[in-house]
Design a protein around this motif. Structure first.
Motif, PDB file in Angstrom:
ATOM      1  N   PRO A  15       0.795  -1.235   0.000  1.00  9.21           N
ATOM      2  CA  PRO A  15       0.000   0.000   0.000  1.00  9.21           C
ATOM      3  C   PRO A  15       0.826   1.283   0.000  1.00  9.21           C
ATOM      4  CG  PRO A  15      -0.880  -1.563   1.598  1.00  9.21           C
ATOM      5  CD  PRO A  15       0.342  -2.193   1.025  1.00  9.21           C
ATOM      6  N   GLU A  16       1.910   1.303   0.819  1.00  4.90           N
ATOM      7  CA  GLU A  16       2.726   2.519   0.950  1.00  4.90           C
ATOM      8  C   GLU A  16       3.280   2.975  -0.400  1.00  4.90           C
ATOM      9  OE1 GLU A  16       3.001  -0.203   2.798  1.00  4.90           O
ATOM     10  OE2 GLU A  16       2.360   0.522   4.769  1.00  4.90           O
ATOM     11  N   GLN A  17       3.479   2.011  -1.306  1.00  6.57           N
ATOM     12  CA  GLN A  17       4.015   2.371  -2.619  1.00  6.57           C
ATOM     13  C   GLN A  17       3.045   3.250  -3.404  1.00  6.57           C
ATOM     14  OE1 GLN A  17       7.133   1.873  -3.712  1.00  6.57           O
ATOM     15  NE2 GLN A  17       7.450   1.094  -1.638  1.00  6.57           N
ATOM     16  N   GLY A  18       1.751   3.073  -3.137  1.00  8.02           N
ATOM     17  CA  GLY A  18       0.756   3.917  -3.807  1.00  8.02           C
ATOM     18  C   GLY A  18       0.975   5.379  -3.449  1.00  8.02           C
ATOM     19  N   LEU A  19       1.235   5.617  -2.182  1.00  6.80           N
ATOM     20  CA  LEU A  19       1.463   6.986  -1.701  1.00  6.80           C
ATOM     21  C   LEU A  19       2.798   7.529  -2.202  1.00  6.80           C
ATOM     22  CD1 LEU A  19       0.716   9.337   0.135  1.00  6.80           C
ATOM     23  CD2 LEU A  19       1.621   8.051   2.076  1.00  6.80           C
ATOM     24  N   LEU A  20       3.843   6.722  -2.077  1.00  2.51           N
ATOM     25  CA  LEU A  20       5.173   7.194  -2.473  1.00  2.51           C
ATOM     26  C   LEU A  20       5.221   7.473  -3.969  1.00  2.51           C
ATOM     27  CD1 LEU A  20       7.296   4.761  -0.247  1.00  2.51           C
ATOM     28  CD2 LEU A  20       6.908   7.204   0.129  1.00  2.51           C
ATOM     29  N   VAL A  47       8.569  21.858   7.305  1.00  2.06           N
ATOM     30  CA  VAL A  47       8.642  21.762   5.837  1.00  2.06           C
ATOM     31  C   VAL A  47       9.553  20.580   5.535  1.00  2.06           C
ATOM     32  CG1 VAL A  47       9.343  22.912   3.712  1.00  2.06           C
ATOM     33  CG2 VAL A  47       8.303  24.251   5.563  1.00  2.06           C
ATOM     34  N   ARG A  48       8.943  19.511   5.059  1.00  8.40           N
ATOM     35  CA  ARG A  48       9.665  18.263   4.830  1.00  8.40           C
ATOM     36  C   ARG A  48       9.834  18.034   3.332  1.00  8.40           C
ATOM     37  NH1 ARG A  48       6.714  12.336   5.576  1.00  8.40           N
ATOM     38  NH2 ARG A  48       8.391  11.094   4.660  1.00  8.40           N
ATOM     39  N   GLU A  49      11.058  17.762   2.901  1.00  4.21           N
ATOM     40  CA  GLU A  49      11.276  17.398   1.492  1.00  4.21           C
ATOM     41  C   GLU A  49      10.654  16.022   1.282  1.00  4.21           C
ATOM     42  OE1 GLU A  49      12.545  16.443  -2.322  1.00  4.21           O
ATOM     43  OE2 GLU A  49      12.833  15.162  -0.575  1.00  4.21           O
ATOM     44  N   ILE A  69      16.820   9.226   1.267  1.00  3.55           N
ATOM     45  CA  ILE A  69      16.980   7.775   1.358  1.00  3.55           C
ATOM     46  C   ILE A  69      15.682   7.048   0.961  1.00  3.55           C
ATOM     47  CG2 ILE A  69      16.301   7.632   3.791  1.00  3.55           C
ATOM     48  CD1 ILE A  69      18.789   5.755   4.146  1.00  3.55           C
ATOM     49  N   TYR A  70      14.565   7.784   0.927  1.00  2.00           N
ATOM     50  CA  TYR A  70      13.293   7.197   0.494  1.00  2.00           C
ATOM     51  C   TYR A  70      13.341   6.746  -0.961  1.00  2.00           C
ATOM     52  CZ  TYR A  70      10.055   8.096   4.382  1.00  2.00           C
ATOM     53  OH  TYR A  70       9.375   8.061   5.567  1.00  2.00           O
ATOM     54  N   PHE A  71      14.055   7.494  -1.778  1.00  2.00           N
ATOM     55  CA  PHE A  71      14.056   7.198  -3.209  1.00  2.00           C
ATOM     56  C   PHE A  71      15.450   6.907  -3.772  1.00  2.00           C
ATOM     57  CE2 PHE A  71      10.198   9.639  -2.433  1.00  2.00           C
ATOM     58  CZ  PHE A  71       9.249   8.894  -3.126  1.00  2.00           C
ATOM     59  N   GLY A  93      12.271  14.501   8.397  1.00  2.00           N
ATOM     60  CA  GLY A  93      10.964  15.150   8.466  1.00  2.00           C
ATOM     61  C   GLY A  93       9.857  14.174   8.824  1.00  2.00           C
ATOM     62  N   ASP A  94       9.987  12.959   8.330  1.00  3.55           N
ATOM     63  CA  ASP A  94       9.010  11.924   8.667  1.00  3.55           C
ATOM     64  C   ASP A  94       8.987  11.709  10.179  1.00  3.55           C
ATOM     65  OD1 ASP A  94       7.223   9.709   8.228  1.00  3.55           O
ATOM     66  OD2 ASP A  94       8.925   8.367   8.579  1.00  3.55           O
ATOM     67  N   ILE A  95      10.165  11.601  10.740  1.00  2.00           N
ATOM     68  CA  ILE A  95      10.267  11.274  12.172  1.00  2.00           C
ATOM     69  C   ILE A  95       9.887  12.479  13.032  1.00  2.00           C
ATOM     70  CG2 ILE A  95      11.875  10.565  13.983  1.00  2.00           C
ATOM     71  CD1 ILE A  95      13.485   9.154  11.647  1.00  2.00           C
ATOM     72  N   LEU A 147       2.627   8.301  -5.891  1.00  2.00           N
ATOM     73  CA  LEU A 147       1.845   9.519  -6.162  1.00  2.00           C
ATOM     74  C   LEU A 147       2.694  10.762  -5.927  1.00  2.00           C
ATOM     75  CD1 LEU A 147      -1.717   9.160  -4.595  1.00  2.00           C
ATOM     76  CD2 LEU A 147      -1.215   9.993  -6.896  1.00  2.00           C
ATOM     77  N   ARG A 148       3.401  10.777  -4.787  1.00  6.43           N
ATOM     78  CA  ARG A 148       4.260  11.919  -4.485  1.00  6.43           C
ATOM     79  C   ARG A 148       5.289  12.134  -5.590  1.00  6.43           C
ATOM     80  NH1 ARG A 148       5.454  10.241   1.870  1.00  6.43           N
ATOM     81  NH2 ARG A 148       3.494  11.003   2.744  1.00  6.43           N
ATOM     82  N   LYS A 149       5.910  11.037  -6.007  1.00  6.69           N
ATOM     83  CA  LYS A 149       6.981  11.125  -6.997  1.00  6.69           C
ATOM     84  C   LYS A 149       6.428  11.501  -8.369  1.00  6.69           C
ATOM     85  CE  LYS A 149      11.451  10.502  -7.604  1.00  6.69           C
ATOM     86  NZ  LYS A 149      12.415  11.379  -6.904  1.00  6.69           N
ATOM     87  N   LEU A 154       4.180  20.322   3.736  1.00  4.64           N
ATOM     88  CA  LEU A 154       3.994  21.264   4.842  1.00  4.64           C
ATOM     89  C   LEU A 154       3.198  20.584   5.940  1.00  4.64           C
ATOM     90  CD1 LEU A 154       2.941  24.452   2.828  1.00  4.64           C
ATOM     91  CD2 LEU A 154       5.230  23.521   3.220  1.00  4.64           C
ATOM     92  N   ARG A 155       3.798  20.484   7.113  1.00  8.16           N
ATOM     93  CA  ARG A 155       3.137  19.817   8.235  1.00  8.16           C
ATOM     94  C   ARG A 155       3.072  20.761   9.431  1.00  8.16           C
ATOM     95  NH1 ARG A 155       4.609  13.365   8.031  1.00  8.16           N
ATOM     96  NH2 ARG A 155       3.542  13.072   6.065  1.00  8.16           N
ATOM     97  N   PRO A 156       1.977  21.479   9.568  1.00  6.61           N
ATOM     98  CA  PRO A 156       1.852  22.370  10.709  1.00  6.61           C
ATOM     99  C   PRO A 156       1.578  21.564  11.976  1.00  6.61           C
ATOM    100  CG  PRO A 156      -0.076  22.554   9.263  1.00  6.61           C
ATOM    101  CD  PRO A 156       0.819  21.498   8.682  1.00  6.61           C
TER     102      PRO A 156
HETATM  103  C1  IPM Z   1       4.030   9.780   6.246  1.00  5.63           C
HETATM  104  C2  IPM Z   1       4.009   8.270   6.289  1.00  5.63           C
HETATM  105  C3  IPM Z   1       4.586   7.740   4.991  1.00  5.63           C
HETATM  106  C4  IPM Z   1       6.020   8.190   4.913  1.00  5.63           C
HETATM  107  C5  IPM Z   1       4.480   6.213   4.823  1.00  5.63           C
HETATM  108  C6  IPM Z   1       3.049   5.725   4.964  1.00  5.63           C
HETATM  109  C7  IPM Z   1       5.071   5.753   3.535  1.00  5.63           C
HETATM  110  O1  IPM Z   1       4.682   7.822   7.422  1.00  5.63           O
HETATM  111  O2  IPM Z   1       3.400  10.356   5.332  1.00  5.63           O
HETATM  112  O3  IPM Z   1       4.666  10.379   7.106  1.00  5.63           O
HETATM  113  O4  IPM Z   1       6.925   7.537   5.459  1.00  5.63           O
HETATM  114  O5  IPM Z   1       6.271   9.229   4.296  1.00  5.63           O
END
Ligand code: IPM
Ligand code: MG
Length: 352
Positions: free
Chosen positions: A82-87, A127-129, A134-136, A241-243, A89-91, A99-101
């Motif tokens: 599933p996560e690949q669908g999101l990643l 503001v997360r790139e 390392i994600y890509f 930024g994720d963390i 889309l972003r790419k 932007l994460r307030p």
């Molecule tokens: C987020 C999520 C995603 C990410 C996952 C679901 C791939 O944790 O949007 O922060 O790691 O970017």
């Protein structure tokens, strides 16, 4: 105007129903079209990002996204998860600026795990790139090494232009706020982020009105808990930024409260709550739909040129919190605990 609604998995569909109700109340003229993504995409078309879903996302003015992921799919080959669908889309859509307030609603100061006096008034924008790091980065994978042992490897990688364009988003955002930008890296250990620090510093010369500071990511994680109010805008790479955004969200009482925007170079965007699919509570009607509604508000503000509509949704949410209505994740003594649907009812009522 056309908005693609990609509800996804877990609690995604139930929170998205409520976000759509609220959006339709404010903007009945917006055409909403749903399509499957994530595990739902895999079920419907054998692909976490079905071609028809990607096409709909491309032709829409903006995208409202729920959440993806379920342990049921963890054993699929990586490309089908599933996560690949999101990643993807972003790419595919070039949504590099996330932007994460992390803003504390005063009403929820008691729901934070930190003392109210530490978090009161907290208003941070991370503001997360979102399309590099390392994600890509290639090469990546698992292999058997020369010692005959399995090893995994990923590549942290940023080009100068990637760093510069996200840093610019950070500086511009800081300009609209209190003019402080903190760039987070690990320049003492990682060459990639040493370059990050150099490029951000160089660009800083064009923003003499913004006070730029730098912080190592481990220290930033600590400072967020020690004194979150020292931060205004934080700019950082994809992984950090994720963390840090999960960490910052918890200071606001609940990850269930935070919306996000992922923008391309032209301001087209995808809007999603930063919480995940929460499979453990899916289908129980207890999930907090406020982050999804606030994401719809961000969409009106950033992509659809309707700041007044965004304000309306945000103040309706505020009013409902002031009434003492809470979903389980933000519940505290003295408040009224309600479910997902009832929270939708309350916000719709507050709008009219
Ligand atoms: C987020 C999520 C995603 C990410 C996952 C679901 C791939 O944790 O949007 O922060 O790691 O970017
Ligand atoms: Mg995350």
């Amino acid at each position: 105007m056309k908005v693609a609604v990609l509800a996804g998995d877990g609690i995604g569909p139930e929170i998205m129903v409520q976000a759509q109700r609220v959006l339709s109340q404010v903007r009945p003229d917006i055409e909403l079209t749903s399509a499957p993504v994530g595990g739902a995409g895999y079920e419907a078309a054998g692909d976490p990002l079905p071609a028809a879903t990607l096409a709909l996302a491309r032709e829409s003015d903006a995208i409202l996204f729920g959440a993806v992921g379920h342990p049921r799919y963890d054993t699929l080959e990586r490309a089908l998860r599933p996560e690949q669908g999101l990643l993807r889309l972003r790419k595919e859509l070039g949504l590099f600026a996330n932007l994460r307030p992390a803003t504390l609603f005063d009403e929820l100061a008691g729901a934070s795990t930190l003392r109210p006096e530490v978090v009161a008034g907290m208003d941070i924008l991370i503001v997360r790139e979102l399309t590099g790091d390392i994600y890509f980065g290639q090469p990546r994978g698992q292999r058997v090494n020369e010692q005959g042992e399995r090893e995994g490897f990923n590549t942290m990688r940023y080009s100068e232009s990637e760093i510069r364009r996200i840093a610019r988003v950070g500086f511009e955002a800081a300009r609209k706020r209190s003019r402080r930008l903190c760039s987070v890296d690990k320049a003492n250990v990682l060459e990639t982020t040493e370059l990050w620090r150099q490029v951000v510093t160089e660009l800083g010369a064009q923003y003499p009105d913004v006070a730029l500071s730098h912080m190592y990511v481990d220290n930033a994680a600590m400072q967020l808990l020690r004194n979150p109010r020292q931060f205004d805008v934080i700019v950082t790479g994809n992984l950090f930024g994720d963390i840090l955004s999960d960490e910052a969200s918890m200071l606001t009482g609940s990850i269930g409260m935070l919306p996000s925007a992922s923008l391309d170079a032209n301001g087209k965007g995808m809007y999603e709550p930063i919480h995940g699919s929460a499979p453990d509570i899916a289908g129980q009607g207890v999930a907090n739909p406020l982050a999804a509604m606030l994401s719809a508000a961000m969409m009106l503000r950033y992509s659809l040129g309707d700041p007044a509509g965004a304000d309306r949704i945000e103040s309706a949410v505020r009013r409902v919190l002031a009434q003492g209505l809470r979903t389980a994740d933000i519940h505290e003594a003295g408040a009224t605990r309600i479910g997902t649907q009832a929270m939708g009812d309350a916000v719709v009522a507050a709008l009219s």
